[in-house]
Design a protein around this motif. Structure first.
Motif, PDB file in Angstrom:
ATOM      1  N   ASN A 189      46.081  46.110  45.920  1.00  9.54           N
ATOM      2  CA  ASN A 189      46.740  47.510  46.394  1.00  9.54           C
ATOM      3  C   ASN A 189      46.765  48.380  45.405  1.00  9.54           C
ATOM      4  OD1 ASN A 189      47.986  49.516  47.859  1.00  9.54           O
ATOM      5  ND2 ASN A 189      49.697  48.445  47.959  1.00  9.54           N
ATOM      6  N   ASP A 190      45.584  49.135  45.187  1.00  7.36           N
ATOM      7  CA  ASP A 190      45.402  50.087  44.089  1.00  7.36           C
ATOM      8  C   ASP A 190      44.405  51.246  44.466  1.00  7.36           C
ATOM      9  OD1 ASP A 190      44.923  51.572  41.624  1.00  7.36           O
ATOM     10  OD2 ASP A 190      44.750  49.858  40.490  1.00  7.36           O
ATOM     11  N   ASP A 191      45.099  52.521  44.523  1.00  8.08           N
ATOM     12  CA  ASP A 191      44.215  53.663  45.280  1.00  8.08           C
ATOM     13  C   ASP A 191      43.490  54.059  44.206  1.00  8.08           C
ATOM     14  OD1 ASP A 191      45.720  52.983  47.506  1.00  8.08           O
ATOM     15  OD2 ASP A 191      47.089  54.460  46.727  1.00  8.08           O
ATOM     16  N   ALA A 192      43.693  53.965  42.892  1.00  5.42           N
ATOM     17  CA  ALA A 192      42.974  54.759  41.822  1.00  5.42           C
ATOM     18  C   ALA A 192      41.315  54.038  41.485  1.00  5.42           C
ATOM     19  CB  ALA A 192      44.049  54.742  40.698  1.00  5.42           C
ATOM     20  N   ILE A 193      41.162  52.829  41.971  1.00  2.00           N
ATOM     21  CA  ILE A 193      39.911  52.298  41.462  1.00  2.00           C
ATOM     22  C   ILE A 193      38.739  52.387  42.824  1.00  2.00           C
ATOM     23  CG2 ILE A 193      40.835  50.811  39.762  1.00  2.00           C
ATOM     24  CD1 ILE A 193      41.124  48.374  41.969  1.00  2.00           C
ATOM     25  N   THR A 194      37.773  52.318  42.258  1.00  2.00           N
ATOM     26  CA  THR A 194      36.555  52.655  43.465  1.00  2.00           C
ATOM     27  C   THR A 194      36.285  51.397  43.983  1.00  2.00           C
ATOM     28  OG1 THR A 194      34.756  51.902  41.649  1.00  2.00           O
ATOM     29  CG2 THR A 194      35.383  54.250  41.758  1.00  2.00           C
ATOM     30  N   LYS A 195      35.822  51.305  45.117  1.00  2.00           N
ATOM     31  CA  LYS A 195      35.142  50.338  45.948  1.00  2.00           C
ATOM     32  C   LYS A 195      34.445  49.039  45.134  1.00  2.00           C
ATOM     33  CE  LYS A 195      35.567  52.311  50.456  1.00  2.00           C
ATOM     34  NZ  LYS A 195      34.610  52.156  51.847  1.00  2.00           N
ATOM     35  N   LYS A 196      33.472  49.605  44.203  1.00  2.00           N
ATOM     36  CA  LYS A 196      32.981  49.017  43.246  1.00  2.00           C
ATOM     37  C   LYS A 196      33.504  47.756  42.477  1.00  2.00           C
ATOM     38  CE  LYS A 196      28.914  48.265  40.165  1.00  2.00           C
ATOM     39  NZ  LYS A 196      29.199  47.075  40.164  1.00  2.00           N
ATOM     40  N   LYS A 197      34.593  48.586  42.022  1.00  2.00           N
ATOM     41  CA  LYS A 197      35.571  47.889  41.088  1.00  2.00           C
ATOM     42  C   LYS A 197      36.314  47.045  41.646  1.00  2.00           C
ATOM     43  CE  LYS A 197      35.827  51.147  37.392  1.00  2.00           C
ATOM     44  NZ  LYS A 197      36.674  52.159  36.716  1.00  2.00           N
ATOM     45  N   VAL A 198      36.762  47.194  43.186  1.00  2.00           N
ATOM     46  CA  VAL A 198      37.372  46.297  43.761  1.00  2.00           C
ATOM     47  C   VAL A 198      36.900  44.861  44.133  1.00  2.00           C
ATOM     48  CG1 VAL A 198      38.660  45.935  45.982  1.00  2.00           C
ATOM     49  CG2 VAL A 198      39.000  47.984  44.611  1.00  2.00           C
ATOM     50  N   ILE A 199      35.328  45.284  44.640  1.00  2.00           N
ATOM     51  CA  ILE A 199      34.512  44.068  44.787  1.00  2.00           C
ATOM     52  C   ILE A 199      34.297  43.356  43.659  1.00  2.00           C
ATOM     53  CG2 ILE A 199      32.410  43.743  45.461  1.00  2.00           C
ATOM     54  CD1 ILE A 199      32.634  45.932  47.532  1.00  2.00           C
ATOM     55  N   ASP A 200      34.036  43.995  42.444  1.00  2.00           N
ATOM     56  CA  ASP A 200      34.133  43.162  41.186  1.00  2.00           C
ATOM     57  C   ASP A 200      35.076  42.255  40.841  1.00  2.00           C
ATOM     58  OD1 ASP A 200      31.571  44.392  41.010  1.00  2.00           O
ATOM     59  OD2 ASP A 200      31.837  45.896  39.253  1.00  2.00           O
ATOM     60  N   TYR A 201      36.092  42.924  40.944  1.00  2.00           N
ATOM     61  CA  TYR A 201      37.472  42.256  40.801  1.00  2.00           C
ATOM     62  C   TYR A 201      37.648  40.944  41.690  1.00  2.00           C
ATOM     63  CZ  TYR A 201      42.497  41.288  40.622  1.00  2.00           C
ATOM     64  OH  TYR A 201      43.577  40.621  40.367  1.00  2.00           O
ATOM     65  N   ALA A 202      37.466  41.421  43.059  1.00  2.00           N
ATOM     66  CA  ALA A 202      37.524  40.207  44.299  1.00  2.00           C
ATOM     67  C   ALA A 202      36.663  39.070  43.813  1.00  2.00           C
ATOM     68  CB  ALA A 202      37.571  40.783  45.583  1.00  2.00           C
ATOM     69  N   GLN A 203      35.298  39.590  43.466  1.00  2.00           N
ATOM     70  CA  GLN A 203      34.306  38.526  43.104  1.00  2.00           C
ATOM     71  C   GLN A 203      34.955  37.397  41.903  1.00  2.00           C
ATOM     72  OE1 GLN A 203      30.863  40.785  42.530  1.00  2.00           O
ATOM     73  NE2 GLN A 203      30.091  40.155  44.449  1.00  2.00           N
TER      74      GLN A 203
END
Length: 90
Positions: free
Chosen positions: A3-17
């Motif tokens: 739950n973080d609005d400040a990061i981009t989708k790519k960063k979210v996906i990288d984190y999830a991976q």
């Protein structure tokens, strides 16, 4: 759930991976393993600034998928090659 609005989708996906790889390292040692579905969700801002929760990445791993994973050398980029099902928000 992330739950973080400040990061981009790519960063979210990288984190999830990366977090999924950490989970795989733990789950690889489970003897009675069946199908594992991992779904990461995040809150993304749309063009109007509204916050919308959506799936960032979903991975389905079956027992046979786990059997082909070399945990010591497994990278986040290998997820889409190994998983029975892989989908990431673009």
């Amino acid at each position: 759930m992330m739950n973080d609005d400040a990061i981009t989708k790519k960063k979210v996906i990288d984190y999830a991976q990366q977090k999924t790889v950490e989970l795989i390292r733990v789950l690889k040692g489970v003897e009675d393993l069946s199908n594992i579905r991992i779904n990461w969700q995040a809150n993304f801002k749309d063009a109007y600034g509204n916050i919308n929760p959506e799936s960032a990445m979903t991975v389905l791993l079956k027992k046979g998928d786990f059997d082909q994973i070399d945990v010591a050398n497994f990278n986040a980029s290998d997820l889409k090659e190994v998983a029975t099902y892989y989908h990431a928000t673009s």
